[in-house]
Design an enzyme around this catalytic site. Structure first.
Site, PDB file in Angstrom:
ATOM      1  N   ASP A 193      42.231  33.816  35.720  1.00 50.26           N
ATOM      2  CA  ASP A 193      40.879  34.290  36.041  1.00 50.26           C
ATOM      3  C   ASP A 193      40.280  35.082  34.883  1.00 50.26           C
ATOM      4  OD1 ASP A 193      38.573  34.555  37.556  1.00 50.26           O
ATOM      5  OD2 ASP A 193      39.225  36.414  38.500  1.00 50.26           O
ATOM      6  N   SER A 224      33.506  42.681  38.784  1.00 51.17           N
ATOM      7  CA  SER A 224      34.337  41.609  38.239  1.00 51.17           C
ATOM      8  C   SER A 224      34.292  41.571  36.719  1.00 51.17           C
ATOM      9  CB  SER A 224      33.864  40.249  38.760  1.00 51.17           C
ATOM     10  OG  SER A 224      34.409  39.964  39.998  1.00 51.17           O
ATOM     11  N   HIS A 274      35.859  33.481  37.095  1.00 49.76           N
ATOM     12  CA  HIS A 274      35.022  33.134  38.242  1.00 49.76           C
ATOM     13  C   HIS A 274      33.593  33.658  38.113  1.00 49.76           C
ATOM     14  CE1 HIS A 274      36.265  37.210  39.771  1.00 49.76           C
ATOM     15  NE2 HIS A 274      35.059  37.193  40.290  1.00 49.76           N
TER      16      HIS A 274
END
Length: 473
Positions: free
Chosen positions: A137, A213, A107
């Site tokens: 992901d 992230s 993402h």
């Protein structure tokens, strides 16, 4: 006088207790982990990911594609105010080989026009996106550089709840920030964009925030045990002590396939499953609620070809215990397509082993694609407390059913209400017996024993499921 003496005694006692506590502190402090070595040795291989892309709207990724309470976390320094503006976002990542392969989250780099990798020594490289895997992901990048510092992936499943872990990343753009905590749980299943979930997330209390992230999660040996991916947060965002990382066994499997083919193929069984609650477990003859209950099987899929049936409860797959329905995709997804495995099921209250050849689910396949290859007079199901009617032809055609009865009304306090039946449910089987018509339904219900527990197979708004129902004694 007596008051002063008592106070003096209390003061002396308090001083003694404080002295005892203070004497214990150095020993306790000595037992706490020292993260300095890990930070010094591993930080050079942690990188900052800078993404430039045409805007699709300021909240396309982190507010619309997943539930409100669960946010993927990345940092957007300049969120766009209008359509087609350029946006910049930052995340984290880490180098896994000296020739420039970099792991981050899918993402973070999804739909990116330009991805830049910044090293700890401030060198910057334009990155090639080698492959993306939205289901896990994860993304694999590569930069044109050699003799780079890199991180080692830890051993699969070598992580225990309560173990110390450490995260390094760039929260809020603050490069190479370090946070630490413990593993809170393993094997967490979280909401995803599609119905399947192939990631048994690691839950930690490590402080994770926007910009973390794709960053690494370390154990005390300095090995990567996970990739930070999501947080449990409030509407305001930010860490509240619940963060989730992709475990290293999933990372290793996905990275290997992305490096070789640029895409990921997962093991696929071709079933729709649901959890087994207490009522269902009892009605199927289990000693306790466990396993994954098959509610639907894809035509010509691996499960169908192997002889699995709706109503089977999978309690073990390829030697791995299946305690909840969420455990099954975690196990199946890591098995190479074409592999033959043994599946232990419960059918008709007896255990049975069936051999299944696992199929493959391509990255572009959806679960839905994999599964696609005027009412009569009502009749009261008095023992259940419902009124049913034969399913209209349009309902049977819409859901591709051979037959069934539709629930129209439910009596308050009835066994049907307690079991959770709803008007509009289409009952297609009672126990192992298919329901083709009203006559079938009446005959089956009439033959049940008082106090019996029985599973009903039904279609609710197009989704197949089982409900455990207990008749009144």
């Amino acid at each position: 006088m007596s008051y002063r003496l008592g106070a003096a005694r209390i003061t002396v006692l308090t001083a003694a207790v404080l002295a005892l506590l203070l004497s214990a502190i150095p020993g306790q402090a000595a037992e706490l982990p020292d993260f300095r070595g890990i930070v010094t040795e591993q930080s050079p291989a942690v990188v900052k990911i800078i993404v430039e892309a045409s805007s699709r709207g300021p909240s396309q990724i982190d507010e619309q594609e997943i539930p409100e309470f669960l946010r993927r976390y990345f940092q957007m320094p300049n969120p766009p105010q209008g359509p087609q503006q350029e946006r910049m976002a930052t995340g984290s990542g880490f180098i896994i080989s000296d020739d420039g392969f970099v792991v981050t989250n899918h993402h973070v780099v999804e739909d990116a026009d330009l991805v830049t990798v910044r090293l700890s020594d401030r060198r910057e490289y334009e990155a090639e996106v080698v492959g993306l895997d939205p289901r896990s992901d994860l993304a694999l990048l590569r930069i044109d550089a050699e003799d780079l510092p890199y991180l080692v992936l830890g051993a699969d499943d070598a992580l225990d709840v309560g173990e110390w872990v450490l995260a390094i990343g760039s929260p809020f753009g603050l490069d190479y920030s370090v946070t630490a905590g413990i593993v809170s749980a393993k094997g967490r299943s979280l909401p995803t964009r599609s119905r399947e979930n192939y990631v048994p997330f690691i839950q930690t209390d490590v402080a994770i925030n926007p910009g973390n992230s794709g960053g690494p999660l370390f154990n005390l040996d300095g090995e990567v045990v996970g990739v930070n991916s999501q947080i449990f947060t409030t509407r305001a965002g930010g860490s509240i002590g619940l963060s989730f990382a992709i475990p290293v066994n999933v990372v290793r499997n996905v990275v290997s396939q992305l490096k070789e083919d640029g895409t990921v193929i997962r093991g696929w069984l071709g079933v729709t499953i649901q959890n087994v609650d207490r009522n269902l477990g009892e009605s199927f003859g289990l000693d306790r609620p466990r396993g994954a209950l098959i509610s639907q099987i894809a035509n010509d899929g691996p499960a169908s070809n192997a002889g699995l049936e709706p109503g089977d409860i999978i309690i073990e797959f390829d030697g791995e215990s299946i305690e909840t329905s969420a455990d099954l995709p975690h196990v199946v997804g890591l098995i190479a397509p074409g592999t033959e495995v043994e599946v232990l099921i419960v059918r008709d209250r007896k255990q049975k082993t069936i051999e299944v050849e696992v199929g493959g689910l391509d990255a572009d396949d959806s679960v839905d694609q994999a599964y696609r290859n005027g009412a009569a007079d009502g009749e009261r199901g008095g023992r259940l407390g419902i009124v049913v009617e034969e399913a209209p032809e349009e309902v049977l055609s819409r859901w591709e059913l051979a037959g069934g009865v539709v629930v129209r009304t439910i009596e308050p306090g009835s066994p049907a209400e307690e079991a959770g039946l709803q008007p509009g449910d289409v009952i297609t089987a009672v126990g192992a017996t298919p329901v083709q018509s009203l006559e079938d339904f009446s005959e089956i219900i009439g033959g049940l024993d008082d106090g019996a527990s029985v599973p009903l197979r039904l279609i609710r708004r197009g989704s197949p499921m089982f409900i455990g129902l207990r008749l009144e004694g």
